[in-house]
Motif scaffolding. Structure first.
Motif, PDB file in Angstrom:
ATOM      1  N   GLU A   6     -61.683   0.132 -27.882  1.00 52.66           N
ATOM      2  CA  GLU A   6     -60.506   0.463 -28.848  1.00 52.66           C
ATOM      3  C   GLU A   6     -60.589  -0.463 -30.131  1.00 52.66           C
ATOM      4  O   GLU A   6     -60.123  -0.080 -31.209  1.00 52.66           O
ATOM      5  CB  GLU A   6     -59.325  -0.018 -28.094  1.00 52.66           C
ATOM      6  CG  GLU A   6     -59.073   0.855 -26.688  1.00 52.66           C
ATOM      7  CD  GLU A   6     -58.767   2.320 -27.143  1.00 52.66           C
ATOM      8  OE1 GLU A   6     -58.263   2.589 -28.316  1.00 52.66           O
ATOM      9  OE2 GLU A   6     -58.854   3.208 -26.199  1.00 52.66           O
ATOM     10  N   ALA A  33     -56.863   1.353 -37.069  1.00 47.33           N
ATOM     11  CA  ALA A  33     -57.045   2.663 -36.531  1.00 47.33           C
ATOM     12  C   ALA A  33     -56.536   2.691 -35.057  1.00 47.33           C
ATOM     13  O   ALA A  33     -55.900   3.767 -34.528  1.00 47.33           O
ATOM     14  CB  ALA A  33     -58.515   2.772 -36.465  1.00 47.33           C
ATOM     15  N   PHE A  34     -56.526   1.558 -34.371  1.00 41.45           N
ATOM     16  CA  PHE A  34     -55.984   1.723 -32.818  1.00 41.45           C
ATOM     17  C   PHE A  34     -54.535   1.614 -32.832  1.00 41.45           C
ATOM     18  O   PHE A  34     -53.957   2.318 -32.194  1.00 41.45           O
ATOM     19  CB  PHE A  34     -56.564   0.364 -32.020  1.00 41.45           C
ATOM     20  CG  PHE A  34     -55.836   0.054 -30.838  1.00 41.45           C
ATOM     21  CD1 PHE A  34     -55.844   0.854 -29.742  1.00 41.45           C
ATOM     22  CD2 PHE A  34     -54.926  -0.969 -30.772  1.00 41.45           C
ATOM     23  CE1 PHE A  34     -55.389   0.774 -28.564  1.00 41.45           C
ATOM     24  CE2 PHE A  34     -53.939  -1.405 -29.529  1.00 41.45           C
ATOM     25  CZ  PHE A  34     -54.457  -0.307 -28.447  1.00 41.45           C
ATOM     26  N   ALA A  90     -52.807   3.111 -35.195  1.00 38.08           N
ATOM     27  CA  ALA A  90     -52.401   4.210 -35.646  1.00 38.08           C
ATOM     28  C   ALA A  90     -52.520   5.440 -34.545  1.00 38.08           C
ATOM     29  O   ALA A  90     -51.629   6.551 -34.368  1.00 38.08           O
ATOM     30  CB  ALA A  90     -53.157   4.958 -36.768  1.00 38.08           C
ATOM     31  N   ARG A  91     -53.289   5.098 -33.540  1.00 41.24           N
ATOM     32  CA  ARG A  91     -53.511   6.194 -32.483  1.00 41.24           C
ATOM     33  C   ARG A  91     -52.546   5.791 -31.348  1.00 41.24           C
ATOM     34  O   ARG A  91     -52.358   6.687 -30.482  1.00 41.24           O
ATOM     35  CB  ARG A  91     -54.956   5.910 -32.004  1.00 41.24           C
ATOM     36  CG  ARG A  91     -55.875   6.435 -32.725  1.00 41.24           C
ATOM     37  CD  ARG A  91     -57.367   6.408 -31.802  1.00 41.24           C
ATOM     38  NE  ARG A  91     -57.923   5.560 -31.294  1.00 41.24           N
ATOM     39  CZ  ARG A  91     -58.503   4.313 -31.880  1.00 41.24           C
ATOM     40  NH1 ARG A  91     -58.909   4.492 -33.180  1.00 41.24           N
ATOM     41  NH2 ARG A  91     -58.693   3.270 -31.273  1.00 41.24           N
TER      42      ARG A  91
END
Length: 119
Positions: free
Chosen positions: A88, A107-108, A110-111
């Motif tokens: 992750e 990015a993690f 955002a997910r």
């Protein structure tokens, strides 16, 4: 020896602008375009969101030591290593230091699912 003079008798020049004194006198800083003392004028609140994002991206670090990451994201050390083991987030090893790649953290996050609030 006189106040503000050094051993050779020369006056020290202060590199900082004068601050307002406690007796109510005004500071010696120049006025800005709209009368404020910081010289920024009315430009203070006129930044676009794209400008603010580019400024924050320029100020945000590329990688953080694991200890600083734990403080900022407020997770435990074991959770951070668990996220790295699951792929992750990305950990970098430079010498003896372990750094966290902040692009992978963004990015993690955002997910990550949004929290459901009860009413």
């Amino acid at each position: 020896m006189a106040s503000g003079a050094n051993a050779t008798g020369a006056q020290r020049a202060s590199p900082l602008p004068r601050r307002p004194s406690l007796d109510g006198k005004r500071s010696k800083l120049p006025k800005g375009a709209n009368g404020d003392r910081d010289g920024r004028g009315s430009e203070r609140g006129s930044s676009s969101s794209a400008e603010l994002q580019s400024r924050s991206a320029a100020l945000s670090p590329i990688a953080l030591p694991i200890s600083k990451f734990l403080e900022q994201v407020n997770v435990s050390r074991s959770t951070a290593y668990r996220l790295a083991a699951a792929g992750e987030i990305v950990l970098l090893k430079i010498g003896r230091r372990t750094l966290v790649d902040m692009a992978s953290v963004r990015a993690f996050l955002a997910r990550a699912p949004h929290a459901a609030l009860r009413r």
